[in-house]
Structures are given as structure tokens and as C-alpha cells.
Design an enzyme around this catalytic site. Sequence first.
Site, PDB file in Angstrom:
ATOM      1  CD  GLU A  54      15.178 -48.278 -16.717  1.00 46.92           C
ATOM      2  OE1 GLU A  54      14.929 -47.196 -17.301  1.00 46.92           O
ATOM      3  OE2 GLU A  54      15.257 -48.369 -15.486  1.00 46.92           O
ATOM      4  CB  CYS A  86      11.668 -49.274 -15.474  1.00 47.36           C
ATOM      5  SG  CYS A  86      11.549 -47.718 -16.329  1.00 47.36           S
ATOM      6  CB  ALA A 167      37.327  -2.650 -15.987  1.00 48.54           C
ATOM      7  CB  SER A 172      32.739  -7.830 -16.934  1.00 50.50           C
ATOM      8  OG  SER A 172      31.473  -8.080 -17.478  1.00 50.50           O
ATOM      9  CB  THR A 200      24.145  -9.549 -14.260  1.00 52.25           C
ATOM     10  OG1 THR A 200      25.031  -9.574 -13.140  1.00 52.25           O
ATOM     11  CG2 THR A 200      24.820 -10.185 -15.457  1.00 52.25           C
ATOM     12  N   PRO A 274      28.440  -9.654  -8.372  1.00 53.67           N
ATOM     13  CG  PRO A 274      29.760  -7.767  -8.082  1.00 53.67           C
ATOM     14  CD  PRO A 274      29.127  -8.602  -9.133  1.00 53.67           C
TER      15      PRO A 274
HETATM   16  N1  LIG Z   1      32.889 -11.598 -13.880  1.00 50.98           N
HETATM   17  C1  LIG Z   1      31.768 -12.249 -13.748  1.00 50.98           C
HETATM   18  O1  LIG Z   1      31.761 -13.477 -13.627  1.00 50.98           O
HETATM   19  C2  LIG Z   1      30.481 -11.474 -13.739  1.00 50.98           C
HETATM   20  C3  LIG Z   1      29.273 -12.180 -13.768  1.00 50.98           C
HETATM   21  C4  LIG Z   1      28.104 -11.439 -13.746  1.00 50.98           C
HETATM   22  C5  LIG Z   1      28.161 -10.045 -13.673  1.00 50.98           C
HETATM   23  N2  LIG Z   1      29.363  -9.426 -13.659  1.00 50.98           N
HETATM   24  C6  LIG Z   1      29.438  -7.971 -13.545  1.00 50.98           C
HETATM   25  O2  LIG Z   1      28.752  -7.578 -12.382  1.00 50.98           O
HETATM   26  C7  LIG Z   1      28.223  -6.275 -12.562  1.00 50.98           C
HETATM   27  C8  LIG Z   1      26.789  -6.264 -12.037  1.00 50.98           C
HETATM   28  O3  LIG Z   1      26.846  -6.513 -10.641  1.00 50.98           O
HETATM   29  P1  LIG Z   1      25.588  -6.612  -9.731  1.00 50.98           P
HETATM   30  O4  LIG Z   1      26.067  -7.005  -8.375  1.00 50.98           O
HETATM   31  O5  LIG Z   1      24.757  -5.390  -9.874  1.00 50.98           O
HETATM   32  O6  LIG Z   1      24.783  -7.794 -10.435  1.00 50.98           O
HETATM   33  P2  LIG Z   1      23.796  -8.889  -9.869  1.00 50.98           P
HETATM   34  O7  LIG Z   1      24.335  -9.441  -8.606  1.00 50.98           O
HETATM   35  O8  LIG Z   1      23.532  -9.850 -10.965  1.00 50.98           O
HETATM   36  O9  LIG Z   1      22.459  -8.074  -9.589  1.00 50.98           O
HETATM   37  C9  LIG Z   1      22.317  -7.319  -8.434  1.00 50.98           C
HETATM   38  C10 LIG Z   1      20.887  -6.850  -8.304  1.00 50.98           C
HETATM   39  O10 LIG Z   1      20.026  -7.958  -8.140  1.00 50.98           O
HETATM   40  C11 LIG Z   1      18.963  -7.621  -7.248  1.00 50.98           C
HETATM   41  N3  LIG Z   1      19.027  -8.599  -6.169  1.00 50.98           N
HETATM   42  C12 LIG Z   1      18.579  -9.853  -6.293  1.00 50.98           C
HETATM   43  N4  LIG Z   1      18.777 -10.538  -5.173  1.00 50.98           N
HETATM   44  C13 LIG Z   1      19.399  -9.708  -4.319  1.00 50.98           C
HETATM   45  C14 LIG Z   1      19.874  -9.850  -2.999  1.00 50.98           C
HETATM   46  N5  LIG Z   1      19.740 -10.985  -2.315  1.00 50.98           N
HETATM   47  N6  LIG Z   1      20.492  -8.823  -2.423  1.00 50.98           N
HETATM   48  C15 LIG Z   1      20.612  -7.665  -3.087  1.00 50.98           C
HETATM   49  N7  LIG Z   1      20.190  -7.469  -4.337  1.00 50.98           N
HETATM   50  C16 LIG Z   1      19.564  -8.486  -4.950  1.00 50.98           C
HETATM   51  C17 LIG Z   1      19.191  -6.190  -6.833  1.00 50.98           C
HETATM   52  O11 LIG Z   1      18.418  -5.388  -7.714  1.00 50.98           O
HETATM   53  P3  LIG Z   1      16.885  -4.976  -7.441  1.00 50.98           P
HETATM   54  O12 LIG Z   1      16.904  -3.581  -6.984  1.00 50.98           O
HETATM   55  O13 LIG Z   1      16.245  -5.154  -8.786  1.00 50.98           O
HETATM   56  O14 LIG Z   1      16.289  -5.900  -6.433  1.00 50.98           O
HETATM   57  C18 LIG Z   1      20.650  -5.977  -7.111  1.00 50.98           C
HETATM   58  O15 LIG Z   1      20.962  -4.651  -7.417  1.00 50.98           O
HETATM   59  C19 LIG Z   1      28.337  -5.956 -14.028  1.00 50.98           C
HETATM   60  O16 LIG Z   1      29.392  -5.037 -14.204  1.00 50.98           O
HETATM   61  C20 LIG Z   1      28.717  -7.262 -14.659  1.00 50.98           C
HETATM   62  O17 LIG Z   1      29.547  -7.086 -15.775  1.00 50.98           O
HETATM   63  C21 LIG Z   1      30.511 -10.101 -13.690  1.00 50.98           C
END
Ligand SMILES: NC(=O)c1ccc[n+]([C@@H]2O[C@H](COP(=O)([O-])OP(=O)(O)OC[C@H]3O[C@@H](n4cnc5c(N)ncnc54)[C@H](OP(=O)(O)O)[C@@H]3O)[C@@H](O)[C@H]2O)c1
Length: 356
Positions: A54, A86, A167, A172, A200, A274
Site C-alpha cells: 500500500e 498501512c 536407477a 537419477s 542427495t 527417499p
Molecule cells: N527422483 C527424485 O526426485 C530424487 C530426489 C532426490 C534424490 N534422489 C535420489 O535419491 C538418492 C539419495 O537418497 P537418500 O535417501 O540417501 O537421500 P536423502 O533422503 O536426501 O538423504 C538421506 C540422508 O539424510 C540424513 N537424514 C536426514 N534426516 C533423516 C531422517 N529423518 N532419517 C534418516 N536419515 C536422515 C541421513 O544421513 P546422515 O547420516 O548424514 O544423518 C540419510 O542417510 C540419490 O540416488 C538421488 O539421486 C532422487
Amino acid sequence: MAVVREDQAMTRALRLARHGPAGPNPRVGCVVLDPDGLVIGEGWHEGAGTPHAEVVALAAAGPGARGGTVVVTLEPCAHHGRTGPCADALVAAGVRRVVYGCEDAHPVAAGGAVSLGSAGVDVAEVADPALQAAARALIERWTFALRHSRPFVTWKLATTLDGRSAARDGSSRWITGPLARADAHRLRSECDTVLVGTGTALADDPQLTVRDAAGQLAGRQPVRAVMGLRDVPASVRLLDSDALTVRLRTRDPAAALEELWVAGSRHVLLEGGPTLAASFVAAGLVDEVIAYVAPALLGAGAPAIADVGVHSIADARLYEIVDASVVGTDVRLHLRPRVETLAAEDSPELQALADA
Ligand SMILES: NC(=O)c1ccc[n+]([C@@H]2O[C@H](COP(=O)([O-])OP(=O)(O)OC[C@H]3O[C@@H](n4cnc5c(N)ncnc54)[C@H](OP(=O)(O)O)[C@@H]3O)[C@@H](O)[C@H]2O)c1
């Protein structure tokens, strides 16, 4: 210059508001009409610490605002924050009428309509219910954050038809096509924080910035956040100087959101893998899902989401479809968690049929 109706001015104000950033303050747009209905000033809010929409629009309008109408997407504030109220600025400018899109949910800032009314200004909510809804939708995530004292969380994922996020070899890039990826960049630009896990950060070395198709950085970047206990090397792209990055040394989603909330974040885009996605879903801290589904099969590789503790189909986490569209070569799903108020089997209609 043509005479503009109040509903046309509100449509314009809603468009202007989108220039503003996400963050601790809501997006607001404003149009000033002179007593003849001509547009003499426009403005939007550029974020916390800068003048409200505003005030910007009144400054652009100058003395011609006297006796005119101010059309603004959000009820004007009535409090002394980092800037003055405002409502006072509107009274001082001598405007005759104020039309706003929706009420302010902020417990401290609200009350501008009442204060304007008592100063003799004619105040009204915009008449068209569709414009009221558009004004509410513009700030719905910010409003949600305010009501829940934590950021709104959008989980964005790219998945294959068989629900894979990478994969077998961990690759990815890229699951989805260029248009879906461009759409994801637009999504980033509307959030104030982009969040991934250390997994990630280490596996993909993503930059997590907002860029155009040519790779050019956008002027305004969301904060990047990396969550988890492991260190990430200083050489990762997430730690470059293209945007700010915060480290969240926790595995607790609620604690991470608390830290981000305190830092001023109101809308988090969860782009983790994931593991992180599962922890947020399991904690009930995903408020919206944007899924880009590629018509591709991998048959093996990481799932889109890790275990969320569902053992039986009856316990599946359910979502409702807000929107489904084709984006380039992929399908884009916009989902919200389904709120079950009454199990279908228990509904009075079904009970009546069963009793008949
Ligand atoms: N297709 C998609 O949309 C997409 C998106 C992103 C990633 N990706 C793929 O996902 C893969 C990586 O997967 P990711 O599961 O390792 O990645 P992430 O979920 O990003 O990271 C997992 C890590 O985060 C930490 N962390 C943080 N909060 C957590 C919790 N509440 N519980 C457990 N761990 C926690 C842990 O590491 P610490 O030991 O450091 O705590 C864990 O190993 C890659 O291949 C990537 O290319 C795909």
C-alpha cells in the site's frame, strides 16, 4: 488511460503480488485508483523490512490518491512492525475507499479494516467470491505456516512409472524431461527454502538454485538447506556462493522445520531422496506433493520413498488429486493429504443402505 473497475484492479493487484518473494511476510499487491477510477499507482511488497504494498502504491500515486480508492490483495495492517501501520498511511493519504481481497490471519497485524472504518474510510472485501478465493490462495501456504507455527512443506519428486527415484547404479538424471524440470525450477522460485538430505547432497551434488533453460541464475534464490548428521565436503556445489546454504544437523523433521521457522522460512520445498521423504511423510509433515511421473520403467533401483511404516493396504497414506496435467513428456500430479473425517463404511448414507 481507461477507467478501471474495482474487480479489474484486484485482478491486477493479484498479478503484482506475485512479484514479491516467499518468506516471513505475505505476498501483497496494490493498485490505487483516483476519484475518476484511473490507475495512478501500483506496488507490491518486496519482503520483510521493505515498505508494504500500500505504501509503495501510495507513493507512486502521490496526492492524486486523495478521494480515491485503494485496491489491495490483503487487509491492510494495523500494527507497528518494522514499518508503520498501512491503515494510518491510507488515512493520511485521504483515500475515500479501500477494497481488500481477504482478511489478514496474522494475530498482530490484523484489524486494519476496523481501524480504517473508524477513521471514516469506506472499507469492503472485494465483492467477487472468485477474487476473494484467489486472494486467499495467493497466501494460503503462508497462512498455514502462521496457523501451525512451522513452514508449509511441499514434497517434490520425480519418479518413473514403477515408482523409482533412481536407477540400480544410483543415477537419477534425468528421470523427467526438460519441461518438467523447468516447472520444478518455477516451484523452487516460489518457496523460501529448498531442503535435501546429506544422501542427495553427496550422491547427486545438486546445485539446488533457480535457473532458466539456459542455466542462467534467477535474481532471487531460495535458501538451500542440507539435513543430516554427516559432514558434506566444502567442494559440493550446494556450498557455492550462488545462494545461501544452511546445515541442519538433525534427523528429526520437526526439529529441522523449527530451525527453519525461526530463521524466517514459511514454505519449504522438500527435494530430498527417499529417506528424507519417508521421515517427513511418517511424521505427518508433508502438506502437499508435486510428483512428476515419467512414462519410463526401471524395474530396479531406489524407490520414490522409503518405508513409512505401512503394513497393510488399509493403512496406505492417502492423497487427493488437486490437479493432474501433462507437462512435456511427463505427468504432473498436485496432491494434498486426504483428510478422513468419517470412514466411508461408517457414513450415514451407507449405513441406511445396509439397514434397508
Ligand atoms: N527422483 C527424485 O526426485 C530424487 C530426489 C532426490 C534424490 N534422489 C535420489 O535419491 C538418492 C539419495 O537418497 P537418500 O535417501 O540417501 O537421500 P536423502 O533422503 O536426501 O538423504 C538421506 C540422508 O539424510 C540424513 N537424514 C536426514 N534426516 C533423516 C531422517 N529423518 N532419517 C534418516 N536419515 C536422515 C541421513 O544421513 P546422515 O547420516 O548424514 O544423518 C540419510 O542417510 C540419490 O540416488 C538421488 O539421486 C532422487
